[in-house]
Design a protein around this motif. Structure first.
Motif, mmCIF file in Angstrom:
data_model
loop_
_atom_site.group_PDB
_atom_site.id
_atom_site.type_symbol
_atom_site.label_atom_id
_atom_site.label_comp_id
_atom_site.label_asym_id
_atom_site.label_seq_id
_atom_site.Cartn_x
_atom_site.Cartn_y
_atom_site.Cartn_z
ATOM 1 N N ARG A 1 8.092 36.506 -55.551
ATOM 2 C CA ARG A 1 9.247 36.130 -56.380
ATOM 3 C C ARG A 1 8.870 35.057 -57.405
ATOM 4 O O ARG A 1 9.036 35.251 -58.604
ATOM 5 N N LEU A 2 8.369 33.957 -56.904
ATOM 6 C CA LEU A 2 7.926 32.884 -57.797
ATOM 7 C C LEU A 2 6.496 32.515 -57.467
ATOM 8 O O LEU A 2 6.082 32.528 -56.303
ATOM 9 N N LEU A 3 5.777 32.158 -58.514
ATOM 10 C CA LEU A 3 4.366 31.792 -58.347
ATOM 11 C C LEU A 3 4.105 30.693 -59.367
ATOM 12 O O LEU A 3 4.392 30.867 -60.555
ATOM 13 N N ALA A 4 3.585 29.558 -58.921
ATOM 14 C CA ALA A 4 3.303 28.492 -59.890
ATOM 15 C C ALA A 4 2.195 27.581 -59.390
ATOM 16 O O ALA A 4 2.124 27.253 -58.204
ATOM 17 N N VAL A 5 1.351 27.192 -60.314
ATOM 18 C CA VAL A 5 0.397 26.119 -60.016
ATOM 19 C C VAL A 5 1.049 24.817 -60.464
ATOM 20 O O VAL A 5 2.033 24.835 -61.215
ATOM 21 N N SER A 6 0.528 23.699 -60.015
ATOM 22 C CA SER A 6 1.087 22.417 -60.451
ATOM 23 C C SER A 6 0.732 22.204 -61.922
ATOM 24 O O SER A 6 -0.224 22.795 -62.444
ATOM 25 N N LYS A 7 1.496 21.352 -62.577
ATOM 26 C CA LYS A 7 1.418 21.230 -64.040
ATOM 27 C C LYS A 7 -0.001 20.958 -64.562
ATOM 28 O O LYS A 7 -0.398 21.470 -65.605
ATOM 29 N N GLU A 8 -0.767 20.165 -63.823
ATOM 30 C CA GLU A 8 -2.110 19.805 -64.313
ATOM 31 C C GLU A 8 -3.110 20.953 -64.133
ATOM 32 O O GLU A 8 -4.264 20.849 -64.544
ATOM 33 N N ASN A 9 -2.657 22.050 -63.516
ATOM 34 C CA ASN A 9 -3.563 23.181 -63.301
ATOM 35 C C ASN A 9 -3.215 24.408 -64.141
ATOM 36 O O ASN A 9 -3.639 25.524 -63.836
ATOM 37 N N VAL A 10 -2.425 24.206 -65.194
ATOM 38 C CA VAL A 10 -2.152 25.320 -66.119
ATOM 39 C C VAL A 10 -3.002 25.153 -67.384
ATOM 40 O O VAL A 10 -3.441 24.054 -67.716
ATOM 41 N N GLY A 11 -3.231 26.280 -68.041
ATOM 42 C CA GLY A 11 -3.863 26.248 -69.364
ATOM 43 C C GLY A 11 -5.344 25.928 -69.350
ATOM 44 O O GLY A 11 -6.000 25.937 -68.315
ATOM 45 N N LYS A 12 -5.853 25.650 -70.555
ATOM 46 C CA LYS A 12 -7.297 25.466 -70.725
ATOM 47 C C LYS A 12 -7.821 24.202 -70.052
ATOM 48 O O LYS A 12 -8.996 24.116 -69.713
ATOM 49 N N ASN A 13 -6.988 23.211 -69.904
ATOM 50 C CA ASN A 13 -7.457 21.935 -69.339
ATOM 51 C C ASN A 13 -7.171 21.798 -67.847
ATOM 52 O O ASN A 13 -7.108 20.686 -67.317
ATOM 53 N N LYS A 14 -7.009 22.914 -67.188
ATOM 54 C CA LYS A 14 -6.680 22.866 -65.753
ATOM 55 C C LYS A 14 -7.782 22.157 -64.957
ATOM 56 O O LYS A 14 -8.969 22.210 -65.328
ATOM 57 N N VAL A 15 -7.355 21.511 -63.866
ATOM 58 C CA VAL A 15 -8.314 20.819 -62.996
ATOM 59 C C VAL A 15 -9.004 21.831 -62.074
ATOM 60 O O VAL A 15 -10.222 21.852 -61.952
ATOM 61 N N TYR A 16 -8.202 22.657 -61.424
ATOM 62 C CA TYR A 16 -8.739 23.656 -60.486
ATOM 63 C C TYR A 16 -8.401 25.073 -60.954
ATOM 64 O O TYR A 16 -7.297 25.331 -61.430
ATOM 65 N N ASP A 17 -9.337 25.979 -60.759
ATOM 66 C CA ASP A 17 -9.105 27.387 -61.059
ATOM 67 C C ASP A 17 -9.024 28.175 -59.742
ATOM 68 O O ASP A 17 -9.463 27.687 -58.702
ATOM 69 N N ASP A 18 -8.498 29.359 -59.805
ATOM 70 C CA ASP A 18 -8.386 30.301 -58.672
ATOM 71 C C ASP A 18 -7.200 30.026 -57.743
ATOM 72 O O ASP A 18 -7.123 30.588 -56.647
ATOM 73 N N ILE A 19 -6.291 29.164 -58.177
ATOM 74 C CA ILE A 19 -5.135 28.877 -57.311
ATOM 75 C C ILE A 19 -4.259 30.126 -57.159
ATOM 76 O O ILE A 19 -3.901 30.520 -56.039
#
Lengths: 156, 174
Positions: A73-91
């Motif tokens: 239904r809903l899927l979201a990474v935390s704000k600092e993990n979106v876009g090109k400057n994300k901290v972690y990938d593969d979430i």
């Protein structure tokens, strides 16, 4: 299962577990994009590093037993993990893998996870996770659902 | 993506996948089920085996992660599922690991404990069966077997403890 720290290339073990009542105190719309309180009637899971309580991603989903599928239904990474400057990938990959494992555990060869994203996201999910599209709904079934599990569900 | 002349990032990792109405959900579900039935009809036997083996592996992991004693014989139940997924006849599995059908039957019916050689052969057989699925740990069958033994032993202390207590001597040093 693990996520990639983009700046260092280091992988970190993660866990995906059910959200607890106390978590809702720190799950804000601002950092996690949606009002997750509205999803309390469904399964909600959180992704964290094994040795850190900070929530990096959230997913709500429902079992549709009559159709042998799990609908995300809903899927979201935390704000600092979106876009090109994300901290972690593969979430997101790990959260989808969690749903995929639950679907295979319950439905074996009938296992299916589905989601209905906005139009501009559809091609990304088809390309990245090999999803099928039917109408507006994306789905992942056998054998691609097994590939997803194999790709993400291993030691870091 | 351009939005009012300004370039913005598409948030690929933020998805609201809820249906907008019950009608939309029903219509989409009906379409999806039709499409899935067609894909399932064309699915290979190999993919079905893989899905069932993956289900078994996940069931074993779930047992190991949430151990509780409920008198069920998990090891032999998982073993039955494993064999019945891969073989039409259990005797063919017995033949493949070089034991008699009678010995296998005794293990499956909990009339005989599996010998170490049986466990080692099962380990190697599973490595081959799960090869294309990856990540079936060598320890898995042993872990399930011993976890069940631990759960059973701890849960049945009232049965074995009185007799065993009588047979153990220890003078406290403290």
């Amino acid at each position: 299962m693990s996520v990639l720290e983009v700046s260092t290339g280091q992988r970190y073990h993660i866990k995906v577990i059910k959200v607890e009542a106390a978590d809702f105190k720190v799950i804000s719309n601002k950092r996690y994009f949606f009002n997750w309180n509205e999803e309390k009637a469904y399964e909600i899971v959180k992704l964290t590093l094994v040795d850190n309580k900070d929530i990096l991603g959230l997913m709500s989903f429902e079992y549709i037993d009559t159709e042998k599928r799990i609908h995300v239904r809903l899927l979201a990474v935390s704000k600092e993990n979106v876009g090109k400057n994300k901290v972690y990938d593969d979430i997101v990959g790990n959260l989808l893998t969690f749903a995929a494992k639950k679907a295979v555990l319950k439905y074996a060869e009938w296992a299916c996870i589905s989601l209905r994203p906005k139009t501009e996201l559809v091609q990304h999910y088809i390309d990245k996770y090999k999803m099928n599209i039917t109408g507006m709904t994306l789905s992942l079934e056998v054998p691609e659902i097994l590939e997803l599990i194999n790709n993400y569900d291993h030691e870091a | 993506m351009k939005h009012k002349g300004k370039k913005i990032d598409i948030l690929y990792d933020v998805v609201d996948a809820r249906y907008s109405s019950e009608e939309e959900q029903k219509a989409e579900a009906s379409l999806l089920m039709e499409a899935r039935k067609k894909r399932i009809a064309n699915r290979s036997q190999s993919d079905i085996f893989k899905a069932r083996l993956m289900q078994l592996k996940l069931q074993m992991e779930e047992f190991l992660n949430t151990p509780a004693y409920d008198k069920k014989h998990y090891f032999t139940s998982f073993l039955e599922t494993y064999i019945d997924t891969l073989y039409d006849k259990r005797s063919a599995f017995a033949d493949d690991i070089g034991i008699t059908p009678v010995s296998l039957s005794q293990v499956l019916n909990n009339h005989r404990e599996p010998k170490e050689e049986f466990m080692l052969k099962l380990m190697v057989h599973s490595e081959r069966a799960f090869k294309s699925l990856g990540n079936f740990h060598k320890k898995m069958w042993y872990q399930v077997y011993f976890q069940e033994k631990i759960n059973e032993t701890i849960a049945n202390q009232e049965k074995w403890r009185p007799e065993v207590e009588k047979k153990v001597k220890f003078i406290s040093l403290i």
